[in-house]
Write a protein that holds these residues in place. Structure first.
Motif, PDB file in Angstrom:
ATOM      1  N   UNK A 148       0.834  -1.208   0.000  1.00  0.00           N
ATOM      2  CA  UNK A 148       0.000   0.000   0.000  1.00  0.00           C
ATOM      3  C   UNK A 148       0.868   1.258   0.000  1.00  0.00           C
ATOM      4  N   UNK A 149       1.934   1.263   0.797  1.00  0.00           N
ATOM      5  CA  UNK A 149       2.818   2.435   0.839  1.00  0.00           C
ATOM      6  C   UNK A 149       3.399   2.740  -0.538  1.00  0.00           C
ATOM      7  N   UNK A 150       3.966   1.730  -1.173  1.00  0.00           N
ATOM      8  CA  UNK A 150       4.586   1.930  -2.488  1.00  0.00           C
ATOM      9  C   UNK A 150       3.540   2.342  -3.518  1.00  0.00           C
ATOM     10  N   UNK A 151       2.389   1.733  -3.463  1.00  0.00           N
ATOM     11  CA  UNK A 151       1.316   2.060  -4.411  1.00  0.00           C
ATOM     12  C   UNK A 151       0.866   3.508  -4.254  1.00  0.00           C
ATOM     13  N   UNK A 152       0.690   3.954  -2.998  1.00  0.00           N
ATOM     14  CA  UNK A 152       0.280   5.341  -2.763  1.00  0.00           C
ATOM     15  C   UNK A 152       1.334   6.324  -3.243  1.00  0.00           C
ATOM     16  N   UNK A 153       2.603   6.016  -2.982  1.00  0.00           N
ATOM     17  CA  UNK A 153       3.671   6.919  -3.396  1.00  0.00           C
ATOM     18  C   UNK A 153       3.788   6.991  -4.915  1.00  0.00           C
ATOM     19  N   UNK A 154       3.682   5.851  -5.575  1.00  0.00           N
ATOM     20  CA  UNK A 154       3.736   5.833  -7.042  1.00  0.00           C
ATOM     21  C   UNK A 154       2.585   6.632  -7.636  1.00  0.00           C
ATOM     22  N   UNK A 155       1.417   6.512  -7.052  1.00  0.00           N
ATOM     23  CA  UNK A 155       0.248   7.245  -7.540  1.00  0.00           C
ATOM     24  C   UNK A 155       0.461   8.750  -7.397  1.00  0.00           C
ATOM     25  N   UNK A 156       0.994   9.151  -6.246  1.00  0.00           N
ATOM     26  CA  UNK A 156       1.209  10.582  -6.029  1.00  0.00           C
ATOM     27  C   UNK A 156       2.259  11.133  -6.982  1.00  0.00           C
ATOM     28  N   UNK A 157       3.332  10.381  -7.214  1.00  0.00           N
ATOM     29  CA  UNK A 157       4.367  10.811  -8.149  1.00  0.00           C
ATOM     30  C   UNK A 157       3.796  10.937  -9.564  1.00  0.00           C
ATOM     31  N   UNK A 158       2.974   9.970  -9.962  1.00  0.00           N
ATOM     32  CA  UNK A 158       2.380   9.991 -11.299  1.00  0.00           C
ATOM     33  C   UNK A 158       1.432  11.178 -11.476  1.00  0.00           C
ATOM     34  N   UNK A 159       0.799  11.620 -10.389  1.00  0.00           N
ATOM     35  CA  UNK A 159      -0.149  12.734 -10.466  1.00  0.00           C
ATOM     36  C   UNK A 159       0.540  14.085 -10.610  1.00  0.00           C
ATOM     37  N   UNK A 160       1.800  14.155 -10.223  1.00  0.00           N
ATOM     38  CA  UNK A 160       2.502  15.436 -10.178  1.00  0.00           C
ATOM     39  C   UNK A 160       3.328  15.672 -11.435  1.00  0.00           C
ATOM     40  N   UNK A 161       3.240  16.876 -11.968  1.00  0.00           N
ATOM     41  CA  UNK A 161       4.079  17.260 -13.105  1.00  0.00           C
ATOM     42  C   UNK A 161       5.517  17.511 -12.681  1.00  0.00           C
ATOM     43  N   UNK A 162       5.733  17.667 -11.378  1.00  0.00           N
ATOM     44  CA  UNK A 162       7.058  18.020 -10.875  1.00  0.00           C
ATOM     45  C   UNK A 162       7.851  16.825 -10.365  1.00  0.00           C
ATOM     46  N   UNK A 163       7.180  15.711 -10.104  1.00  0.00           N
ATOM     47  CA  UNK A 163       7.848  14.506  -9.614  1.00  0.00           C
ATOM     48  C   UNK A 163       8.069  13.530 -10.756  1.00  0.00           C
ATOM     49  N   UNK A 164       9.235  12.881 -10.763  1.00  0.00           N
ATOM     50  CA  UNK A 164       9.547  11.846 -11.745  1.00  0.00           C
ATOM     51  C   UNK A 164      10.013  10.600 -11.009  1.00  0.00           C
TER      52      UNK A 164
END
Length: 261
Positions: A50-66
């Motif tokens: 769940x932790x990794x999934x949430x973090x990946x989702x948040x990164x994918x949502x952001x134009x500033x995170x890769x």
């Protein structure tokens, strides 16, 4: 000095996500400490997933995170693989035309009273992490800066501030790394964020929906009963230990911005 309009709201960054393995050798299992969870609050595998999934989702949502890479192998993740990727993500982040901070996030088990990360072949200490940080690129010295305009000198300073490493630990005894970092002199900015202080509050906490610290990072709301998280910044001849300042950091604020929308 010439005035430069700075973007104080958004900052680019490159992310390495690490989910600790569930199976450890016997010699590590004796001192490896899991997060605390209630009887009906899932399992270690569920929490890490769940932790990794949430973090990946948040990164994918952001134009500033890769996302550089996500390392999560419950059976086989090795320390040497993690160290190799820590060096690689930092090099890639700093060698861009416009350098960006490298963010390394870990969720998993940690060694009792040390906070060292656990993998199938060995533990990873804070000293080994620091040794894996490559030197920043050299782009001219003081003589080059003497001929710069005020505006160019300020831009050069801003670029050097991008040679930063963020260490985010959602694990028990996380604050033990923070204690050791206080004694470190670093030529680059190192930001540390941990789930607990590792002394009075030793255990990070887990839920069915993921770690309480990870959920706090994504929402900005500290969960009921969760230990107080800790933060620290270490740079060349300086140390910042003020939580109010560090929890207002640009990248930390971007992480929780529009979470769960």
């Amino acid at each position: 000095m010439a005035q430069i309009e700075l973007d104080t709201d958004n900052r680019q960054s490159l992310w390495l996500l690490i989910g600790g393995p569930s199976k450890l050798p016997k010699e590590l299992s004796k001192t490896a400490t899991d997060k605390a969870r209630k009887k009906d609050d899932g399992s270690y595998k569920n929490g890490i997933t769940k932790d990794i999934k949430m973090m990946k989702k948040r990164i994918a949502e952001s134009d500033d995170f890769t996302l550089f890479k996500s390392l999560k192998n419950m059976e086989k993740l090795k320390k040497k693989t993690v160290l190799k990727n820590i060096t690689a993500v930092i090099k890639q982040a700093w060698q861009k035309d416009d350098p960006v901070p490298a963010i390394i996030y870990y969720t998993g088990k940690a060694i009792k009273d040390k906070g060292d990360w656990c993998f199938v072949d060995a533990t990873l200490t804070i000293d080994e992490f620091l040794e894996a940080i490559p030197p920043p690129p050299q782009k001219g010295g003081d003589d080059d800066q003497k001929g710069m305009s005020d505006e160019d000198a300020l831009k050069d300073l801003m670029e050097k501030s991008s040679y930063a490493v963020y260490i985010i630990c959602d694990c028990s005894f996380a604050g033990r790394w923070r204690i050791k970092l206080k004694k470190v002199e670093s030529k680059v900015d190192i930001f540390f964020y941990g789930a607990c202080d590792g002394k009075k509050k030793k255990l990070a906490q887990d839920t069915k929906e993921g770690g309480k610290f990870t959920r706090f990072l994504l929402s900005g709301n500290q969960m009921l009963g969760a230990p107080e998280p800790v933060a620290l910044e270490v740079c060349d001849s300086c140390l910042f230990d003020s939580g109010n300042i560090l929890w207002s950091d640009q990248i930390v604020n971007q992480l929780k911005k529009n979470a769960y929308k």
